[in-house]
Design an enzyme around this catalytic site. Structure first.
Site, PDB file in Angstrom:
ATOM      1  N   ILE A   1       0.833  -1.207   0.000  1.00  0.00           N
ATOM      2  CA  ILE A   1       0.000   0.000   0.000  1.00  0.00           C
ATOM      3  C   ILE A   1       0.866   1.255   0.000  1.00  0.00           C
ATOM      4  CG2 ILE A   1      -1.675   1.332   1.352  1.00  0.00           C
ATOM      5  CD1 ILE A   1      -2.920  -1.049   0.037  1.00  0.00           C
TER       6      ILE A   1
ATOM      7  N   LYS B   1       3.475   1.767   2.969  1.00  0.00           N
ATOM      8  CA  LYS B   1       3.999   2.084   4.306  1.00  0.00           C
ATOM      9  C   LYS B   1       5.435   2.585   4.236  1.00  0.00           C
ATOM     10  CE  LYS B   1       3.473  -1.960   6.204  1.00  0.00           C
ATOM     11  NZ  LYS B   1       2.936  -2.645   5.010  1.00  0.00           N
ATOM     12  N   THR B   2       6.267   1.871   3.481  1.00  0.00           N
ATOM     13  CA  THR B   2       7.681   2.243   3.410  1.00  0.00           C
ATOM     14  C   THR B   2       7.867   3.559   2.665  1.00  0.00           C
ATOM     15  OG1 THR B   2       8.296  -0.100   3.467  1.00  0.00           O
ATOM     16  CG2 THR B   2       9.973   1.454   2.728  1.00  0.00           C
TER      17      THR B   2
ATOM     18  N   LYS C   1      12.009  -1.626  10.752  1.00  0.00           N
ATOM     19  CA  LYS C   1      11.053  -2.468  10.029  1.00  0.00           C
ATOM     20  C   LYS C   1      11.383  -3.875  10.502  1.00  0.00           C
ATOM     21  CE  LYS C   1       8.490  -4.000   6.418  1.00  0.00           C
ATOM     22  NZ  LYS C   1       7.182  -3.596   5.936  1.00  0.00           N
TER      23      LYS C   1
ATOM     24  N   SER D   1       9.244  -9.869   4.809  1.00  0.00           N
ATOM     25  CA  SER D   1       9.252 -11.109   4.029  1.00  0.00           C
ATOM     26  C   SER D   1       9.502 -10.751   2.567  1.00  0.00           C
ATOM     27  CB  SER D   1       7.929 -11.864   4.196  1.00  0.00           C
ATOM     28  OG  SER D   1       6.835 -11.054   3.825  1.00  0.00           O
TER      29      SER D   1
ATOM     30  N   ASP E   1      12.358  -3.126   1.566  1.00  0.00           N
ATOM     31  CA  ASP E   1      11.865  -2.119   2.507  1.00  0.00           C
ATOM     32  C   ASP E   1      12.954  -1.631   3.460  1.00  0.00           C
ATOM     33  OD1 ASP E   1       9.429  -2.276   1.295  1.00  0.00           O
ATOM     34  OD2 ASP E   1       8.442  -3.400   2.891  1.00  0.00           O
TER      35      ASP E   1
ATOM     36  N   GLY F   1       2.713  -5.822   6.253  1.00  0.00           N
ATOM     37  CA  GLY F   1       1.387  -6.060   5.704  1.00  0.00           C
ATOM     38  C   GLY F   1       0.338  -5.171   6.338  1.00  0.00           C
TER      39      GLY F   1
END
Length: 229
Positions: free
Chosen positions: A13, A15-16, A37, A41, A52, A120
């Site tokens: 989406i 986040k990073t 973080k 995965s 990330d 996630g």
């Protein structure tokens, strides 16, 4: 010091992207900032710079080497699956108590602003009994929730906000990160805001790099600072 937990309504989406943009903004204004973080995965050491934790380290101005990767993302798994499944592929599990302790120690030790980025969405399983939501509850940090402007996001977003509200968790900002497609960002933000009147809703226009949205990140940080007053 200030600490935020960055979560989302789903995976991929942004986040990073949001976390890295805020890091760059704060560094540009000579403020101390750090990020974790803890779980990632789909990690491949060969392409670590694109991962990330690699993106976060680049934003922090730190080298992407095993030592920094271990600090920022100590739980790294190769399979692009939920953490419980990815860990199981490697014959491992995530010790929830150790994860929580690791984050609490980082919050206590850091000066300035710390971002802890989840993995996630809100309800992603971490092990056989715990989800990201349990992790959030244990830390009790103010939340930055990231969502998109894709078709279906309103339901996904309001569901996530409802779950968080039922646990008495504080959402300092909901960031609508513009998705590709025909759904308009402003209309999506307005619709979400009507059903979440007590949450500050911020928008990020589509950009290739966090540096392309400096003004958006400045506005987002002002919104976060205001929510903390």
């Amino acid at each position: 010091m200030t600490a935020y937990f960055v979560t989302a309504t789903g995976t991929d989406i942004g986040k990073t992207f949001v976390t890295a943009g805020l890091i760059r903004y704060l560094r540009a204004h000579k403020q101390k900032v750090s990020a974790l973080k803890p779980i990632v995965s789909g990690f491949n050491l060969v392409t670590a710079a694109l991962s990330d934790p690699g993106v976060l380290l680049e934003a922090l101005g730190e080298p992407i080497v095993p030592e920094t990767l271990d600090r920022v993302s100590p739980w790294r798994f190769a399979a692009p699956l939920s953490p419980d499944m990815a860990a199981a592929r490697e014959g491992k599990t995530i010790d929830f108590a150790t994860l929580v302790r690791h984050c609490r120690e980082a919050v206590t030790a850091h000066e300035g602003t710390l971002f802890i980025e989840g993995v996630g969405g809100v309800m992603v399983p971490l092990d056989g009994r715990h989800t990201v939501l349990d992790w959030i509850v244990e830390l009790g940090l103010p939340l930055i929730v990231v969502t998109g402007s894709y078709l279906g996001t309103i339901s996904h977003t309001l569901t996530a906000l409802d779950v968080l509200a039922r646990r008495n968790l504080r959402v300092t900002a909901l960031v609508v990160n513009e998705s590709s497609g025909d759904i308009l960002l402003d209309e999506t933000m307005a619709s979400i805001a009507r059903f979440a009147p007590n949450v500050a809703v911020a928008g990020l226009g589509r950009a290739k790099r966090p540096t392309d949205a400096v003004r958006d990140f400045a506005a987002l940080w002002r919104s976060l600072a205001k929510s903390g007053d």
